[in-house]
Design a protein around this motif. Structure first.
Motif, PDB file in Angstrom:
ATOM      1  N   LEU A  22      12.620   7.945  -2.638  1.00 45.54           N
ATOM      2  CA  LEU A  22      11.639   8.509  -1.699  1.00 45.54           C
ATOM      3  C   LEU A  22      12.292   8.770  -0.350  1.00 45.54           C
ATOM      4  O   LEU A  22      12.095   9.835   0.245  1.00 45.54           O
ATOM      5  N   ASP A  23      13.069   7.830   0.138  1.00 43.27           N
ATOM      6  CA  ASP A  23      13.750   8.004   1.418  1.00 43.27           C
ATOM      7  C   ASP A  23      14.669   9.224   1.378  1.00 43.27           C
ATOM      8  O   ASP A  23      14.679  10.029   2.305  1.00 43.27           O
ATOM      9  N   ARG A  24      15.408   9.380   0.302  1.00 45.89           N
ATOM     10  CA  ARG A  24      16.306  10.532   0.160  1.00 45.89           C
ATOM     11  C   ARG A  24      15.515  11.838   0.166  1.00 45.89           C
ATOM     12  O   ARG A  24      15.881  12.803   0.839  1.00 45.89           O
ATOM     13  N   TRP A  72       6.132   2.537   1.554  1.00 44.80           N
ATOM     14  CA  TRP A  72       6.752   2.971   0.302  1.00 44.80           C
ATOM     15  C   TRP A  72       8.217   3.297   0.515  1.00 44.80           C
ATOM     16  O   TRP A  72       9.072   2.968  -0.298  1.00 44.80           O
ATOM     17  N   ARG A  73       8.504   3.961   1.626  1.00 48.55           N
ATOM     18  CA  ARG A  73       9.876   4.393   1.921  1.00 48.55           C
ATOM     19  C   ARG A  73      10.813   3.200   2.111  1.00 48.55           C
ATOM     20  O   ARG A  73      11.981   3.258   1.749  1.00 48.55           O
ATOM     21  N   THR A  74      10.313   2.128   2.719  1.00 45.51           N
ATOM     22  CA  THR A  74      11.139   0.953   2.996  1.00 45.51           C
ATOM     23  C   THR A  74      11.104  -0.092   1.882  1.00 45.51           C
ATOM     24  O   THR A  74      11.840  -1.066   1.927  1.00 45.51           O
ATOM     25  N   GLY A  75      10.222   0.095   0.896  1.00 45.13           N
ATOM     26  CA  GLY A  75      10.115  -0.875  -0.185  1.00 45.13           C
ATOM     27  C   GLY A  75       9.156  -2.010   0.098  1.00 45.13           C
ATOM     28  O   GLY A  75       9.041  -2.946  -0.684  1.00 45.13           O
ATOM     29  N   ARG A  76       8.448  -1.942   1.222  1.00 46.54           N
ATOM     30  CA  ARG A  76       7.475  -2.987   1.548  1.00 46.54           C
ATOM     31  C   ARG A  76       6.341  -3.014   0.525  1.00 46.54           C
ATOM     32  O   ARG A  76       5.808  -4.073   0.192  1.00 46.54           O
ATOM     33  N   SER A  77       5.949  -1.841   0.046  1.00 46.41           N
ATOM     34  CA  SER A  77       4.966  -1.739  -1.028  1.00 46.41           C
ATOM     35  C   SER A  77       5.281  -0.476  -1.813  1.00 46.41           C
ATOM     36  O   SER A  77       6.211   0.250  -1.484  1.00 46.41           O
ATOM     37  N   ARG A  78       4.527  -0.241  -2.860  1.00 41.94           N
ATOM     38  CA  ARG A  78       4.760   0.946  -3.679  1.00 41.94           C
ATOM     39  C   ARG A  78       3.445   1.427  -4.265  1.00 41.94           C
ATOM     40  O   ARG A  78       2.498   0.657  -4.381  1.00 41.94           O
ATOM     41  N   PRO A  79       3.374   2.686  -4.635  1.00 47.58           N
ATOM     42  CA  PRO A  79       2.126   3.199  -5.223  1.00 47.58           C
ATOM     43  C   PRO A  79       1.908   2.585  -6.600  1.00 47.58           C
ATOM     44  O   PRO A  79       2.862   2.257  -7.297  1.00 47.58           O
ATOM     45  N   SER A  80       0.650   2.420  -6.959  1.00 47.45           N
ATOM     46  CA  SER A  80       0.379   1.936  -8.305  1.00 47.45           C
ATOM     47  C   SER A  80       0.814   3.025  -9.278  1.00 47.45           C
ATOM     48  O   SER A  80       0.761   4.216  -8.961  1.00 47.45           O
ATOM     49  N   ALA A 120      -2.678  15.691   2.352  1.00 45.95           N
ATOM     50  CA  ALA A 120      -4.117  15.789   2.615  1.00 45.95           C
ATOM     51  C   ALA A 120      -4.638  17.168   2.241  1.00 45.95           C
ATOM     52  O   ALA A 120      -5.754  17.300   1.719  1.00 45.95           O
ATOM     53  N   GLN A 121      -3.839  18.208   2.471  1.00 48.42           N
ATOM     54  CA  GLN A 121      -4.249  19.566   2.095  1.00 48.42           C
ATOM     55  C   GLN A 121      -4.425  19.692   0.580  1.00 48.42           C
ATOM     56  O   GLN A 121      -5.145  20.570   0.118  1.00 48.42           O
ATOM     57  N   GLN A 122      -3.777  18.814  -0.167  1.00 46.86           N
ATOM     58  CA  GLN A 122      -3.887  18.824  -1.627  1.00 46.86           C
ATOM     59  C   GLN A 122      -4.879  17.780  -2.126  1.00 46.86           C
ATOM     60  O   GLN A 122      -4.957  17.509  -3.319  1.00 46.86           O
ATOM     61  N   GLY A 123      -5.608  17.177  -1.191  1.00 45.50           N
ATOM     62  CA  GLY A 123      -6.632  16.209  -1.570  1.00 45.50           C
ATOM     63  C   GLY A 123      -6.143  14.786  -1.717  1.00 45.50           C
ATOM     64  O   GLY A 123      -6.877  13.920  -2.186  1.00 45.50           O
ATOM     65  N   VAL A 124      -4.911  14.522  -1.308  1.00 51.24           N
ATOM     66  CA  VAL A 124      -4.354  13.168  -1.391  1.00 51.24           C
ATOM     67  C   VAL A 124      -4.412  12.556   0.001  1.00 51.24           C
ATOM     68  O   VAL A 124      -3.713  12.984   0.907  1.00 51.24           O
ATOM     69  N   ARG A 125      -5.273  11.555   0.153  1.00 52.12           N
ATOM     70  CA  ARG A 125      -5.441  10.907   1.453  1.00 52.12           C
ATOM     71  C   ARG A 125      -4.590   9.653   1.480  1.00 52.12           C
ATOM     72  O   ARG A 125      -4.753   8.766   0.653  1.00 52.12           O
ATOM     73  N   ILE A 126      -3.684   9.618   2.437  1.00 51.75           N
ATOM     74  CA  ILE A 126      -2.755   8.501   2.563  1.00 51.75           C
ATOM     75  C   ILE A 126      -2.358   8.384   4.028  1.00 51.75           C
ATOM     76  O   ILE A 126      -2.319   9.385   4.747  1.00 51.75           O
ATOM     77  N   SER A 127      -2.070   7.189   4.467  1.00 43.54           N
ATOM     78  CA  SER A 127      -1.682   7.002   5.864  1.00 43.54           C
ATOM     79  C   SER A 127      -0.167   7.104   6.025  1.00 43.54           C
ATOM     80  O   SER A 127       0.599   6.909   5.074  1.00 43.54           O
ATOM     81  N   VAL A 128       0.241   7.383   7.251  1.00 38.34           N
ATOM     82  CA  VAL A 128       1.664   7.406   7.566  1.00 38.34           C
ATOM     83  C   VAL A 128       2.252   6.017   7.338  1.00 38.34           C
ATOM     84  O   VAL A 128       3.375   5.879   6.847  1.00 38.34           O
ATOM     85  N   ALA A 129       1.492   4.977   7.670  1.00 37.86           N
ATOM     86  CA  ALA A 129       1.980   3.611   7.461  1.00 37.86           C
ATOM     87  C   ALA A 129       2.273   3.355   5.988  1.00 37.86           C
ATOM     88  O   ALA A 129       3.300   2.743   5.647  1.00 37.86           O
ATOM     89  N   THR A 130       1.403   3.816   5.102  1.00 42.08           N
ATOM     90  CA  THR A 130       1.627   3.622   3.669  1.00 42.08           C
ATOM     91  C   THR A 130       2.876   4.353   3.217  1.00 42.08           C
ATOM     92  O   THR A 130       3.700   3.801   2.478  1.00 42.08           O
ATOM     93  N   LEU A 131       3.058   5.585   3.663  1.00 37.74           N
ATOM     94  CA  LEU A 131       4.280   6.319   3.329  1.00 37.74           C
ATOM     95  C   LEU A 131       5.507   5.551   3.809  1.00 37.74           C
ATOM     96  O   LEU A 131       6.516   5.452   3.098  1.00 37.74           O
ATOM     97  N   SER A 132       5.420   5.003   5.010  1.00 42.18           N
ATOM     98  CA  SER A 132       6.532   4.229   5.556  1.00 42.18           C
ATOM     99  C   SER A 132       6.789   2.975   4.721  1.00 42.18           C
ATOM    100  O   SER A 132       7.944   2.633   4.444  1.00 42.18           O
TER     101      SER A 132
END
Length: 63
Positions: free
Chosen positions: A18-20, A51-59, A37-49
């Motif tokens: 993801l980071d790459r 995921w990018r750092t490995g703190r959490s991941r999408p189900s 969001a334009q494609q109907g996927v609501r997610i926060s910048v914090a969540t993306l961050s």
């Protein structure tokens, strides 16, 4: 899309991939959030961050 708060496992390729992809896109996380969001996927910048750092991941993302 369901977001989980589970940590990535050590050596998990998801955060690195993801980071790459984010780096190569040249887009900031806010712009990526906006495009999703334009494609109907609501997610926060914090969540993306997270995921990018490995703190959490999408189900549904397999280790």
């Amino acid at each position: 899309m369901t977001v989980t708060r589970r940590r990535s496992r050590p050596g998990d390729p998801f955060p690195r991939a993801l980071d790459r992809a984010i780096t190569e896109s040249g887009l900031g996380l806010d712009r990526i959030r906006h495009r999703l969001a334009q494609q109907g996927v609501r997610i926060s910048v914090a969540t993306l961050s997270y995921w990018r750092t490995g703190r959490s991941r999408p189900s549904g993302a397999t280790p």
